[in-house]
Scaffold this motif. Structure first.
Motif, PDB file in Angstrom:
ATOM      1  N   ALA A 121      -2.254   5.435   6.307  1.00  0.00           N
ATOM      2  CA  ALA A 121      -1.619   4.588   7.301  1.00  0.00           C
ATOM      3  C   ALA A 121      -2.097   3.145   7.158  1.00  0.00           C
ATOM      4  N   CYS A 122      -3.362   2.964   6.722  1.00  0.00           N
ATOM      5  CA  CYS A 122      -3.866   1.599   6.617  1.00  0.00           C
ATOM      6  C   CYS A 122      -3.235   0.873   5.451  1.00  0.00           C
ATOM      7  N   SER A 123      -3.093   1.564   4.312  1.00  0.00           N
ATOM      8  CA  SER A 123      -2.672   0.813   3.133  1.00  0.00           C
ATOM      9  C   SER A 123      -1.916   1.652   2.129  1.00  0.00           C
ATOM     10  N   GLY A 124      -1.437   2.810   2.510  1.00  0.00           N
ATOM     11  CA  GLY A 124      -0.762   3.629   1.515  1.00  0.00           C
ATOM     12  C   GLY A 124      -1.678   4.657   0.876  1.00  0.00           C
ATOM     13  N   GLY A 125      -2.977   4.414   0.901  1.00  0.00           N
ATOM     14  CA  GLY A 125      -3.927   5.424   0.468  1.00  0.00           C
ATOM     15  C   GLY A 125      -3.824   5.764  -1.008  1.00  0.00           C
ATOM     16  N   VAL A 126      -3.952   7.063  -1.281  1.00  0.00           N
ATOM     17  CA  VAL A 126      -3.898   7.547  -2.655  1.00  0.00           C
ATOM     18  C   VAL A 126      -2.503   7.384  -3.225  1.00  0.00           C
ATOM     19  N   PHE A 127      -1.501   7.262  -2.343  1.00  0.00           N
ATOM     20  CA  PHE A 127      -0.119   7.409  -2.765  1.00  0.00           C
ATOM     21  C   PHE A 127       0.511   6.056  -3.015  1.00  0.00           C
ATOM     22  N   ASP A 128       0.272   5.533  -4.214  1.00  0.00           N
ATOM     23  CA  ASP A 128       0.864   4.252  -4.575  1.00  0.00           C
ATOM     24  C   ASP A 128       2.192   4.558  -5.247  1.00  0.00           C
ATOM     25  N   THR A 129       3.165   5.016  -4.488  1.00  0.00           N
ATOM     26  CA  THR A 129       4.427   5.471  -5.079  1.00  0.00           C
ATOM     27  C   THR A 129       5.598   4.758  -4.453  1.00  0.00           C
ATOM     28  N   TYR A 130       6.757   5.078  -4.997  1.00  0.00           N
ATOM     29  CA  TYR A 130       7.981   4.391  -4.574  1.00  0.00           C
ATOM     30  C   TYR A 130       8.421   4.807  -3.189  1.00  0.00           C
ATOM     31  N   SER A 131       7.920   5.930  -2.706  1.00  0.00           N
ATOM     32  CA  SER A 131       8.479   6.446  -1.465  1.00  0.00           C
ATOM     33  C   SER A 131       7.557   6.272  -0.274  1.00  0.00           C
ATOM     34  N   VAL A 132       6.351   5.757  -0.488  1.00  0.00           N
ATOM     35  CA  VAL A 132       5.387   5.676   0.599  1.00  0.00           C
ATOM     36  C   VAL A 132       5.246   4.226   1.034  1.00  0.00           C
ATOM     37  N   LEU A 133       5.262   4.008   2.340  1.00  0.00           N
ATOM     38  CA  LEU A 133       5.057   2.674   2.884  1.00  0.00           C
ATOM     39  C   LEU A 133       3.587   2.301   2.706  1.00  0.00           C
ATOM     40  N   GLN A 134       3.340   1.171   2.076  1.00  0.00           N
ATOM     41  CA  GLN A 134       1.956   0.844   1.726  1.00  0.00           C
ATOM     42  C   GLN A 134       1.277   0.196   2.930  1.00  0.00           C
ATOM     43  N   GLY A 135       1.072   0.973   3.942  1.00  0.00           N
ATOM     44  CA  GLY A 135       0.405   0.438   5.126  1.00  0.00           C
ATOM     45  C   GLY A 135       1.379   0.215   6.260  1.00  0.00           C
ATOM     46  N   ILE A 136       1.015   0.692   7.477  1.00  0.00           N
ATOM     47  CA  ILE A 136       1.972   0.535   8.577  1.00  0.00           C
ATOM     48  C   ILE A 136       1.993  -0.889   9.078  1.00  0.00           C
ATOM     49  N   ASP A 137       1.001  -1.725   8.655  1.00  0.00           N
ATOM     50  CA  ASP A 137       1.077  -3.087   9.157  1.00  0.00           C
ATOM     51  C   ASP A 137       2.170  -3.877   8.469  1.00  0.00           C
ATOM     52  N   LYS A 138       2.938  -3.214   7.622  1.00  0.00           N
ATOM     53  CA  LYS A 138       4.130  -3.863   7.112  1.00  0.00           C
ATOM     54  C   LYS A 138       5.234  -3.865   8.152  1.00  0.00           C
ATOM     55  N   ILE A 139       5.179  -2.932   9.104  1.00  0.00           N
ATOM     56  CA  ILE A 139       6.260  -2.879  10.074  1.00  0.00           C
ATOM     57  C   ILE A 139       5.817  -3.025  11.518  1.00  0.00           C
ATOM     58  N   ILE A 140       4.581  -2.698  11.852  1.00  0.00           N
ATOM     59  CA  ILE A 140       4.152  -2.896  13.242  1.00  0.00           C
ATOM     60  C   ILE A 140       2.769  -3.552  13.234  1.00  0.00           C
ATOM     61  N   PRO A 141       2.430  -4.322  14.263  1.00  0.00           N
ATOM     62  CA  PRO A 141       1.096  -4.928  14.308  1.00  0.00           C
ATOM     63  C   PRO A 141       0.050  -3.875  14.649  1.00  0.00           C
ATOM     64  N   VAL A 142      -1.092  -3.953  13.974  1.00  0.00           N
ATOM     65  CA  VAL A 142      -2.140  -2.945  14.136  1.00  0.00           C
ATOM     66  C   VAL A 142      -3.390  -3.605  14.714  1.00  0.00           C
ATOM     67  N   ASP A 143      -4.062  -2.887  15.623  1.00  0.00           N
ATOM     68  CA  ASP A 143      -5.272  -3.449  16.213  1.00  0.00           C
ATOM     69  C   ASP A 143      -6.540  -2.974  15.524  1.00  0.00           C
ATOM     70  N   VAL A 144      -6.630  -1.677  15.269  1.00  0.00           N
ATOM     71  CA  VAL A 144      -7.856  -1.130  14.676  1.00  0.00           C
ATOM     72  C   VAL A 144      -7.472  -0.291  13.469  1.00  0.00           C
ATOM     73  N   TYR A 145      -8.199  -0.473  12.377  1.00  0.00           N
ATOM     74  CA  TYR A 145      -7.975   0.345  11.187  1.00  0.00           C
ATOM     75  C   TYR A 145      -9.153   1.291  11.028  1.00  0.00           C
ATOM     76  N   VAL A 146      -8.879   2.569  10.849  1.00  0.00           N
ATOM     77  CA  VAL A 146      -9.952   3.537  10.618  1.00  0.00           C
ATOM     78  C   VAL A 146      -9.779   4.073   9.200  1.00  0.00           C
TER      79      VAL A 146
END
Lengths: 415, 204, 177
Positions: B133-158
């Motif tokens: 959720a923070c950055s796409g993680g292990v899945f650097d692929t065409y189908s995974v959003l590379q981090g939810i902060d691309k679409i919504i503002p995030v306050d805390v990253y774990v």
């Protein structure tokens, strides 16, 4: 309601046609209900668009792919030992089974013989994760029918299983356990001690959990008779695992095609009769007891010699002291890390009995250190097709329980 | 002032129930700065509301994959997130305070997540749990959003894959700090509106 | 008399003759390669007469190095539960226009598996009841598991190529400098 997915729009158009064509006697008409993808009761991210007649379901259509992470594409770019973390994340409730299944496939390709002790250790790990998977499935089935206590009580034991996995491989949930030829390190004394304590405490707790739900009037009324599927239909739909055994077919890969020394152990295969929600619950309940039997036998019969890995210096990293002192070990280390391992060209298919059924790995290798093509035969994906048939004519609340009892795990569905 | 605040409660408890709250094992929450007198305690509204909000954050568990199972472990009795005020996981966006996004978000799911975020009522916070959720993680692929902060503002990253329940609780505690110190007018400030506009989220 | 590799191969070659060959790539189970036009008939024959009651798997593969007529492959795994025998059937398809008959009329479990194969490779299954994308987004136009399709999202601007083993002067990503 669904302006965000064009596919849902197409399904709704089709349903709207049906609504227009059919009208009930009392003047009411059918309605469309969108269940998911973000929904508290669906265990994972998948969507069902339902055509409802009041509370009864007339038709359903599933849409998946909301967590498609392209595992098969990633696997074409990763060396064998980097694919294990991917397999973890398929059925993430029982990751070690996926890991062991992958290593069995690779060892089949490379032709590695595994010593008995390692095979028994693998059996213990796989049965522990099967217990963990069934704990989740049955307790969440309780939660979905309103019984929260069972979940809270039995989840402590899932924490105990996590502690055992942590002692073995360092991680709780996504374990990345094992290497080509065995385990990465020997199991510590703490691991064996925790395992022994678990084997004493858990059976009592499982019986307590059983007493909460199995003969509970409300639970039985909700589960018996809903979501039934016949054995023939189940085989046609490609069911395997506890769902198929609940329908009455005693097909279990551990017995039909034993792998990793399962033929050395005595255990029964619990089989249901009606294939309904209650049978699936009961089959999983009994399977946990059978898994405990297997672990007990493995602990009793565990060979003293055999180490924790096979003697395959071509594939298994040598210990670091040898790498620093011994020329041969240094060369092997270099070759393994750089990927110069001897991999034959060819294809293999290998399957294990996962928590949900036959988890298969089809590997096409072209001799390089990354697979040419790796396909996962995921049981959830295949048997979820039968869901439409199982819920037609049932109430909506029954549909939630049926989905729960089928143990659909989104990671395995979409991969 | 803090000591005075504690001692009156101490007297009451000792006389009523014999509970010894001067025991160092019991940690009392420090009161916000304010003026105290006999029978009243005056402080700023921001401080009191911040204190109340931070101790009763209702989560919306948007659990997608493996991190969702660790959240289930966090919710269960061993790690119990209900101690931190998250007693009721609300699946209705209107009634939730914090959106916990746990697991991989694929591009197909992006609009769904966005719609859930837009349906939440102010004030709302977002915790992104897990590497996916923070950055796409292990899945650097065409189908995974590379981090939810691309679409919504995030306050805390774990971070973590998956993070241990203690880490998730640590993230919630960091969010509690943010919530406690947030001014009441923040949601109406032009900076916040500009933040939402940069994501294309219209405030209505 | 339980099935063995020799018996089943004899029966299949007797029935299908020139269209079927033994697959030398297989390291474990019996495997045959059959022409795409006959694949459905072979599956039907095995189900009806040889007792292969279970279709384990349907998947696809892409071999860009092969010649034009054999660039895609559809692979079926079938299982006979009574004799405990597995078989693998492979059919190669044309690279420009991969078409094959569906086996959904024989086994219901093939429905979604063929949709997945279509989604990944663009292989068309004739007479499939509902052939559309299942895992990827519906609006997607390309078929992602083909070898020429890149794994990573090409629109990213935040990756530093030095950490990915790609030197700046040899990369051809549009947004990296």
């Amino acid at each position: 309601m669904s302006q965000y997915t064009p596919l849902t729009k197409k399904i709704e158009d089709r349903y709207n046609e049906e609504i227009r064509l059919r009208e009930n006697e009392d003047g009411s008409e059918l309605s469309i209900l969108n269940l998911g993808p973000s929904h508290p009761a669906t265990h994972g991210i998948f969507q069902n668009v339902l055509l409802m007649d009041g509370e009864r379901i007339v038709d359903a259509e599933q849409t998946l792919g909301y967590i498609h992470r392209a595992f098969e594409k990633i696997a074409e770019n990763r060396p064998f030992y980097q694919i294990t973390p991917l397999t973890d994340r398929m059925n993430y409730c029982s990751s070690p089974i996926n890991n062991m299944g992958w290593w069995l496939t690779v060892e089949k390709l490379l032709g590695i013989e595994i010593p008995k002790r390692v095979q028994y250790m693998r059996v213990i790990v796989m049965e522990l994760s099967r217990i963990a998977d069934h704990i989740i499935c049955n307790s969440i089935l309780g939660v979905d029918s309103g019984a929260f206590t069972g979940f809270l009580h039995i989840f402590q034991y899932r924490e105990k299983i996590y502690e055992i996995f942590e002692e073995i491989c360092g991680a709780r949930l996504t374990t990345n356990m094992g290497r080509m030829g065995g385990f990465e390190r020997d199991w510590s004394d703490a691991a064996w001690a925790k395992l022994d304590k678990f084997m004493v405490d858990f059976p009592l707790a499982w019986e307590e959990f059983d007493r909460l739900l199995t003969r509970n009037r409300i639970f039985m009324d909700r589960c018996i008779g809903t979501g039934a599927i016949s054995a023939n239909r189940a085989i046609e739909y490609g069911f395997t695992g506890p769902n198929l055994r609940a329908a009455g077919v005693d097909y279990d890969l551990r017995v039909a095609e034993p792998y990793s020394s399962y033929e050395d152990f005595e255990f029964d295969i619990p089989v249901g009769t009606a294939g309904d929600t209650y049978d699936r619950y009961m089959v999983r309940q009994q399977e946990v007891r059978e898994s405990l039997k297997i672990i007990r036998q493995a602990l009793d019969k565990m060979p003293k010699e055999g180490g924790y890995h096979a003697d395959v210096p071509d594939y298994y990293l040598p210990p670091k002291q040898d790498v620093y002192n011994n020329m041969e070990a240094l060369i092997y280390h270099f070759k393994i890390v750089m990927g110069e391992i001897p991999v034959p060209k060819g294809e293999v298919y290998s399957a294990v009995e996962g928590g949900n059924g036959e988890l298969g790995f089809y590997l096409i290798s072209d001799g390089s250190r990354v697979p040419f093509r790796l396909h996962f035969r995921r049981p959830c994906f295949i048997y979820y097709q039968g869901f439409t048939e199982m819920i037609k004519g049932q109430y909506l609340s029954d549909a939630i329980l049926i989905m729960s009892s089928m143990n659909v795990i989104a990671g395995e569905l979409d991969a | 002032m803090g000591a005075a605040f504690r001692s009156s409660t101490y007297q009451k408890n000792i006389m009523k129930e014999g509970i010894d709250t001067n025991n160092s094992d019991v940690k009392m929450v420090a009161a916000p700065p304010g003026i105290e007198g006999e029978g009243f305690f005056a402080t700023s509204l921001d401080a009191v509301i911040g204190l109340a909000r931070s101790k009763s954050l209702w989560p919306l568990p948007f659990a997608t994959s493996c991190c969702g199972i660790e959240f289930m472990a966090t919710m269960a009795s061993t790690y119990d997130i209900a101690r931190f005020g998250s007693e009721r996981p609300s699946f209705s966006p209107r009634q939730a305070d914090m959106l916990m996004v746990m697991g991989t978000i694929s591009k197909k799911l992006g609009p769904v997540l966005r719609q859930v975020y837009e349906q939440m009522a102010e004030p709302r916070w977002v915790i992104s749990v897990g590497a996916c959720a923070c950055s796409g993680g292990v899945f650097d692929t065409y189908s995974v959003l590379q981090g939810i902060d691309k679409i919504i503002p995030v306050d805390v990253y774990v971070p973590g894959c998956p993070p241990r329940p203690e880490q998730i609780i640590d993230g919630v505690m960091k969010l509690q700090e943010l919530v406690k110190n947030e001014p009441l007018r923040r949601r109406n400030t032009p900076e916040y509106k500009a933040l939402l506009a940069s994501y294309g989220i219209t405030v209505n | 008399m339980s099935l063995t590799k020799e018996i089943i191969l004899e029966k299949i070659t007797a029935k299908f003759g020139e269209a079927v060959k033994v697959d030398a790539e297989s390291l474990d189970y019996t495997a045959v390669v059959i022409d795409a036009a006959k694949a459905h008939d072979l599956v039907k024959y095995l189900r009806d007469e040889e007792g292969f009651n279970f279709l384990t798997d349907v998947c696809g593969a892409h071999f860009p190095e092969n010649d034009k007529n054999a660039q895609f492959a559809v692979i079926y795994h079938m299982h006979n539960w009574v004799d405990r025998f597995r078989i693998r059937i492979k059919s190669f398809l044309n690279g420009e226009n991969p078409v094959i008959n569906t086996v959904t009329d024989l086994y219901l479990s093939a429905n979604w598996q063929e949709r997945e194969t279509y989604d990944f490779y663009g292989i068309e299954f004739k007479n499939h009841p509902d052939l559309r994308r299942i895992l990827n987004m519906d609006e997607m136009e390309s078929f992602p598991l083909r070898k020429e399709f890149p794994l990573e999202d090409q629109g990213r601007t935040d990756k530093d190529d030095r950490y990915f083993g790609r030197l700046p002067q040899t990369n051809n990503l549009p947004n990296n400098n």
